[in-house]
Design an enzyme around this catalytic site. Structure first.
Site, PDB file in Angstrom:
ATOM      1  N   GLY A 298       0.831  -1.208   0.000  1.00 10.48           N
ATOM      2  CA  GLY A 298       0.000   0.000   0.000  1.00 10.48           C
ATOM      3  C   GLY A 298       0.862   1.253   0.000  1.00 10.48           C
ATOM      4  O   GLY A 298       2.090   1.192   0.113  1.00 10.48           O
ATOM      5  N   TYR A 299       0.215   2.392  -0.118  1.00 15.20           N
ATOM      6  CA  TYR A 299       0.973   3.649  -0.169  1.00 15.20           C
ATOM      7  C   TYR A 299       1.653   3.952   1.169  1.00 15.20           C
ATOM      8  O   TYR A 299       2.787   4.439   1.194  1.00 15.20           O
ATOM      9  CB  TYR A 299       0.055   4.803  -0.555  1.00 15.20           C
ATOM     10  CG  TYR A 299      -0.318   4.829  -2.024  1.00 15.20           C
ATOM     11  CD1 TYR A 299       0.473   4.180  -2.976  1.00 15.20           C
ATOM     12  CD2 TYR A 299      -1.451   5.505  -2.455  1.00 15.20           C
ATOM     13  CE1 TYR A 299       0.136   4.207  -4.315  1.00 15.20           C
ATOM     14  CE2 TYR A 299      -1.789   5.540  -3.809  1.00 15.20           C
ATOM     15  CZ  TYR A 299      -0.998   4.892  -4.727  1.00 15.20           C
ATOM     16  OH  TYR A 299      -1.339   4.917  -6.053  1.00 15.20           O
TER      17      TYR A 299
ATOM     18  N   CYS B  77      -3.628  11.298   9.137  1.00 14.82           N
ATOM     19  CA  CYS B  77      -2.954  12.365   8.387  1.00 14.82           C
ATOM     20  C   CYS B  77      -3.681  13.706   8.537  1.00 14.82           C
ATOM     21  O   CYS B  77      -3.068  14.725   8.873  1.00 14.82           O
ATOM     22  CB  CYS B  77      -2.791  11.967   6.926  1.00 14.82           C
ATOM     23  SG  CYS B  77      -4.281  11.327   6.159  1.00 14.82           S
TER      24      CYS B  77
ATOM     25  N   ASN C 250       1.004  13.815   3.685  1.00 11.79           N
ATOM     26  CA  ASN C 250       0.186  12.783   4.342  1.00 11.79           C
ATOM     27  C   ASN C 250       0.916  11.463   4.504  1.00 11.79           C
ATOM     28  O   ASN C 250       0.703  10.732   5.466  1.00 11.79           O
ATOM     29  CB  ASN C 250      -1.117  12.563   3.555  1.00 11.79           C
ATOM     30  CG  ASN C 250      -0.888  12.277   2.091  1.00 11.79           C
ATOM     31  OD1 ASN C 250      -0.349  13.131   1.375  1.00 11.79           O
ATOM     32  ND2 ASN C 250      -1.263  11.106   1.619  1.00 11.79           N
TER      33      ASN C 250
HETATM   34  N1  LIG Z   1      -2.530   6.872   2.519  1.00 10.25           N
HETATM   35  C1  LIG Z   1      -2.321   7.751   3.483  1.00 10.25           C
HETATM   36  O1  LIG Z   1      -2.011   8.938   3.249  1.00 10.25           O
HETATM   37  C2  LIG Z   1      -2.457   7.334   4.927  1.00 10.25           C
HETATM   38  C3  LIG Z   1      -2.226   8.316   5.912  1.00 10.25           C
HETATM   39  C4  LIG Z   1      -2.364   7.979   7.260  1.00 10.25           C
HETATM   40  C5  LIG Z   1      -2.758   6.685   7.607  1.00 10.25           C
HETATM   41  N2  LIG Z   1      -2.985   5.769   6.636  1.00 10.25           N
HETATM   42  C6  LIG Z   1      -3.421   4.441   7.073  1.00 10.25           C
HETATM   43  O2  LIG Z   1      -2.476   3.461   6.640  1.00 10.25           O
HETATM   44  C7  LIG Z   1      -3.167   2.241   6.373  1.00 10.25           C
HETATM   45  C8  LIG Z   1      -2.833   1.818   4.951  1.00 10.25           C
HETATM   46  O3  LIG Z   1      -3.295   2.843   4.079  1.00 10.25           O
HETATM   47  P1  LIG Z   1      -2.854   2.911   2.556  1.00 10.25           P
HETATM   48  O4  LIG Z   1      -3.220   4.251   2.091  1.00 10.25           O
HETATM   49  O5  LIG Z   1      -1.471   2.420   2.409  1.00 10.25           O
HETATM   50  O6  LIG Z   1      -3.859   1.844   1.939  1.00 10.25           O
HETATM   51  P2  LIG Z   1      -3.664   0.995   0.612  1.00 10.25           P
HETATM   52  O7  LIG Z   1      -2.752   1.725  -0.303  1.00 10.25           O
HETATM   53  O8  LIG Z   1      -5.028   0.638   0.155  1.00 10.25           O
HETATM   54  O9  LIG Z   1      -2.882  -0.320   1.093  1.00 10.25           O
HETATM   55  C9  LIG Z   1      -3.381  -1.183   2.070  1.00 10.25           C
HETATM   56  C10 LIG Z   1      -2.736  -2.543   1.853  1.00 10.25           C
HETATM   57  O10 LIG Z   1      -3.261  -3.403   2.864  1.00 10.25           O
HETATM   58  C11 LIG Z   1      -3.369  -4.720   2.351  1.00 10.25           C
HETATM   59  N3  LIG Z   1      -4.670  -5.247   2.796  1.00 10.25           N
HETATM   60  C12 LIG Z   1      -5.903  -4.893   2.343  1.00 10.25           C
HETATM   61  N4  LIG Z   1      -6.851  -5.579   3.016  1.00 10.25           N
HETATM   62  C13 LIG Z   1      -6.199  -6.366   3.894  1.00 10.25           C
HETATM   63  C14 LIG Z   1      -6.632  -7.333   4.852  1.00 10.25           C
HETATM   64  N5  LIG Z   1      -7.923  -7.588   5.033  1.00 10.25           N
HETATM   65  N6  LIG Z   1      -5.674  -7.976   5.570  1.00 10.25           N
HETATM   66  C15 LIG Z   1      -4.355  -7.705   5.384  1.00 10.25           C
HETATM   67  N7  LIG Z   1      -3.902  -6.814   4.490  1.00 10.25           N
HETATM   68  C16 LIG Z   1      -4.814  -6.148   3.760  1.00 10.25           C
HETATM   69  C17 LIG Z   1      -3.276  -4.644   0.849  1.00 10.25           C
HETATM   70  O11 LIG Z   1      -2.111  -5.340   0.489  1.00 10.25           O
HETATM   71  P3  LIG Z   1      -2.110  -6.824  -0.140  1.00 10.25           P
HETATM   72  O12 LIG Z   1      -3.357  -6.974  -0.926  1.00 10.25           O
HETATM   73  O13 LIG Z   1      -0.861  -6.828  -0.948  1.00 10.25           O
HETATM   74  O14 LIG Z   1      -2.028  -7.740   1.041  1.00 10.25           O
HETATM   75  C18 LIG Z   1      -3.087  -3.188   0.527  1.00 10.25           C
HETATM   76  O15 LIG Z   1      -2.058  -2.954  -0.418  1.00 10.25           O
HETATM   77  C19 LIG Z   1      -4.666   2.524   6.536  1.00 10.25           C
HETATM   78  O16 LIG Z   1      -5.096   2.072   7.777  1.00 10.25           O
HETATM   79  C20 LIG Z   1      -4.742   4.042   6.429  1.00 10.25           C
HETATM   80  O17 LIG Z   1      -5.833   4.581   7.136  1.00 10.25           O
HETATM   81  C21 LIG Z   1      -2.845   6.065   5.308  1.00 10.25           C
END
Ligand SMILES: NC(=O)c1ccc[n+]([C@@H]2O[C@H](COP(=O)([O-])OP(=O)(O)OC[C@H]3O[C@@H](n4cnc5c(N)ncnc54)[C@H](OP(=O)(O)O)[C@@H]3O)[C@@H](O)[C@H]2O)c1
Length: 360
Positions: free
Chosen positions: A12-13, A151, A327
């Site tokens: 993920g990002y 964020c 973020n």
């Molecule tokens: N993006 C931001 O700016 C940001 C900022 C602050 C906090 N966050 C937090 O960071 C976390 C990740 O966010 P993200 O933006 O990186 O999301 P993302 O890009 O959608 O990535 C999440 C990853 O989690 C894995 N995943 C999805 N469902 C899952 C499950 N049921 N069990 C285990 N792994 C699972 C997937 O990887 P696979 O399919 O490869 O396993 C996916 O690539 C979230 O909780 C988000 O709220 C994000």
């Protein structure tokens, strides 16, 4: 001495950004990254900026493997997932740094209200430390479980907390208007992230009821001086827009001086200076002229810096507070690494001191 670190959901990002930061950290051996979909594939197969830089491959998530390979593990999973896996990781003795929202709120009823489900392990809500280094440094030193701040929440809190701590503003009607780039909603694709919908737009996507409202109120309420005769409450009206950026958040908060205090720019400057002068990544911007006299996400993209500034509106006793951060860095993975540094007694800035691009 190096510590061994792993990242769950590094596809993920947020997880990918943690890989970027930890790969260059002098005291970290990053040796375990997981995915459900891409086991056996190289990290650089989906993060091409890592071609010729890393030969890390995705592995499946397994508690025994995590225990064997890591001292500290970052969870970059969607909310709702970390609460199912964190307890076993803590049980086998790992330090857990969770990037999701699962352990940020202290009150399970507030969690239920905003996340529309029962928390599966409410006891850990007490144990977790909210991962904003500037507010919780001492608790982070002793923590086993860190709940890295959201964020938007980070950006709102960094803008407002000096004013609340110094008891300068009315706390029961604070308006925060936050704008974010598209990476804030993650790598998965949905209708609202489709290019013709998302681009060339300022998309109002959550005008009321945004989940980060709860953590902003929680953290700011903790700062209200306890010896107050009046009954203070923190009430936040939070609205979020998506803008035509990939990274970056700008939160604009509108607050009002306490009625018994005279509007005074000098007090505000002194308050922000005092709050941030010793904070390595917080920059109080106090310029009267120049193109960048107010915080702008463009300046901090890709860095762990956070810029805060304000403008006073004597027309209606209003303080307009601006806070800009990336973020994925100060709003997630950067603060996570800063927390890891604090836990391990490394210099807090280690691996995080790079400068942004200008022009960009
Ligand atoms: N993006 C931001 O700016 C940001 C900022 C602050 C906090 N966050 C937090 O960071 C976390 C990740 O966010 P993200 O933006 O990186 O999301 P993302 O890009 O959608 O990535 C999440 C990853 O989690 C894995 N995943 C999805 N469902 C899952 C499950 N049921 N069990 C285990 N792994 C699972 C997937 O990887 P696979 O399919 O490869 O396993 C996916 O690539 C979230 O909780 C988000 O709220 C994000």
């Amino acid at each position: 001495m190096k510590i061994n670190v792993g990242i769950v959901a590094a596809t993920g990002y947020a997880g990918g950004e943690a890989v970027r930061l930890l790969s260059n950290h002098p005291n970290v051996n990053l040796n375990y990254i997981t995915s459900r979909r891409l086991v056996g594939k190289y990290f650089h197969s989906i993060f091409p900026n890592f071609r010729k830089i890393s030969n890390l491959k995705f592995e499946d998530f397994d508690i025994e493997k995590a225990k064997e390979k890591c001292d500290t593990i970052f969870l970059a999973t969607p909310h709702g997932v970390s609460q199912d896996i964190a307890p076993s990781l803590l049980e086998v003795g790992l330090k857990v740094i969770d990037l999701s929202a699962d352990f940020r709120l202290k009150d399970k009823n507030v969690y239920r209200k905003y996340y529309k489900k029962e928390h599966s392990i409410p006891k850990l809500l007490d144990d977790a430390v909210y991962g904003l280094p500037e507010l919780h440094r001492e608790e982070i030193k002793k923590a086993d479980l860190i709940a890295v701040a959201g964020c938007h929440a980070s950006s709102a809190i960094y803008g407002l907390y000096p004013l609340i701590k110094a008891d300068l503003i009315q706390t029961d009607k604070i308006i925060v208007d936050s704008k974010t780039g598209s990476s804030g909603s993650g790598a998965s694709i949905n209708e609202s992230s489709h290019h013709p919908i998302r681009s060339n737009s300022i998309r109002p996507y959550k005008m009321t009821g945004h989940r980060h409202t709860a953590e902003i109120e929680q953290e700011l309420a903790r700062l209200i001086p306890s010896n107050k005769s009046r009954d203070y409450k923190v009430k936040i009206g939070f609205s979020a827009h998506g803008v035509n950026l990939v990274r970056g958040i700008l939160s604009t908060s509108h607050v009002f001086f306490r009625e018994d205090i005279e509007l005074n720019e000098k007090i505000l400057i002194k308050t922000y200076r005092a709050a941030y002068k010793d904070e390595p990544f917080m920059r109080f911007i106090n310029q009267k002229t120049g193109l960048f006299r107010l915080p702008d996400p463009k300046i901090i993209i890709g860095t762990n810096y956070c810029d805060v500034g304000f403008q006073l509106d004597d027309h209606m006793n209003r303080i307009v507070v601006l806070c800009a951060l990336d973020n994925l860095v100060k709003g997630t993975a950067g603060n996570a690494v800063q927390c890891m540094n604090i836990i391990n007694n490394f210099p807090e800035t280690m691996g995080l001191e790079f400068v942004g691009f200008f022009p960009l």
